[in-house]
Design an enzyme around this catalytic site. Structure first.
Site, PDB file in Angstrom:
ATOM      1  N   THR A   8       5.628  -1.010   5.041  1.00 21.26           N
ATOM      2  CA  THR A   8       5.977  -2.378   5.558  1.00 21.26           C
ATOM      3  C   THR A   8       7.196  -2.814   4.781  1.00 21.26           C
ATOM      4  O   THR A   8       8.115  -3.354   5.294  1.00 21.26           O
ATOM      5  CB  THR A   8       4.684  -3.101   5.488  1.00 21.26           C
ATOM      6  OG1 THR A   8       3.671  -2.296   6.072  1.00 21.26           O
ATOM      7  CG2 THR A   8       4.884  -4.503   6.177  1.00 21.26           C
TER       8      THR A   8
ATOM      9  N   GLY B  52       3.870   1.423   1.219  1.00 19.23           N
ATOM     10  CA  GLY B  52       5.248   0.745   1.097  1.00 19.23           C
ATOM     11  C   GLY B  52       5.942   0.948   2.240  1.00 19.23           C
ATOM     12  O   GLY B  52       7.114   0.383   2.426  1.00 19.23           O
TER      13      GLY B  52
ATOM     14  N   ASP C 279       0.873  -1.067  -0.249  1.00 14.81           N
ATOM     15  CA  ASP C 279      -0.116   0.083   0.115  1.00 14.81           C
ATOM     16  C   ASP C 279       0.938   1.233  -0.013  1.00 14.81           C
ATOM     17  O   ASP C 279       1.491   1.551  -1.096  1.00 14.81           O
ATOM     18  CB  ASP C 279      -0.917  -0.087   1.317  1.00 14.81           C
ATOM     19  CG  ASP C 279      -1.939   0.937   1.271  1.00 14.81           C
ATOM     20  OD1 ASP C 279      -1.949   1.874   0.373  1.00 14.81           O
ATOM     21  OD2 ASP C 279      -2.698   0.827   2.423  1.00 14.81           O
TER      22      ASP C 279
END
Ligand code: IMP
Ligand code: MG
Length: 178
Positions: free
Chosen positions: A104, A102, A100
């Site tokens: 993570t 980024g 999503d």
């Protein structure tokens, strides 16, 4: 159960997963690869991907959390770690459910890179490209999705819906005002 609109059904997911498994095998051939499944969201994808992968695979698991409800927090917590000896000098592929913002992935990328793998790639089932705030891109991606909150096939909304065999979107129900 609420109304769910199906985005990718079982057949479509299965077809795409097989293609990704083939592409990965074309890249690594008979070299050993350590696949890291990120819990909990990527578990269905990782199992299906590896059942279709014909090469020499090892499996590791990481548990990270960043999401509360439908809003990403940007704050990543690592709840399960991997030891360096399982990564150093090896070909590694991180398996994600969805990228999503980024955050993570950037966190995972750094965490694993620090353990000096021989190579490191990212394989995600879904890519919400439009939401990206960190400059990071998965090498392999199943489907690109719009800015929608998706559920099923491992993906949850507050821990619900992971067991759906397809990927869908929760349809908004109209509130009845009295
Ligand atoms: P990011 O750090 O913003 O890229 O968020 C990535 C993580 O948030 C994913 O690994 C998912 O666990 C979760 N996530 C992002 N979008 C969705 C969604 O649409 N449905 C369910 N989980 C999501
Ligand atoms: Mg995830």
């Amino acid at each position: 159960m609420e109304n769910i609109e199906i985005l990718f059904d079982e057949v479509k997911i299965n077809e795409r997963v097989k293609v990704l498994a083939k592409e990965l095998y074309e890249k690594y051939g008979e070299d050993e690869v350590v696949f890291i499944c990120t819990l909990k969201g990527a578990v269905f994808f990782a199992c299906d991907l590896l059942k279709n992968y014909k090469g020499d695979a090892r499996m590791e698991f990481l548990r990270v959390s960043s999401y509360h409800g439908t809003e990403t927090t940007g704050k990543i917590e690592l709840n399960l770690s991997i030891s360096k000896e399982n990564i150093q000098g090896k070909h590694v592929v991180i398996i994600e459910d969805i990228v999503d913002t980024g955050h993570t992935l950037a966190f995972l990328n750094e965490y694993i890179s620090d353990m000096q793998p021989a190579t490191l790639e990212i394989c995600t089932l879904l890519d919400k490209k439009i939401k990206r705030v960190v400059d990071i891109d998965p090498t392999y991606s199943g489907f690109v999705v719009d800015d929608l909150f998706v559920i099923g096939y491992g993906l949850d909304y507050d821990q619900k819906y992971r067991n759906l065999p397809y990927i869908g979107v929760l349809k908004k129900t109209k509130k009845i005002s009295k």
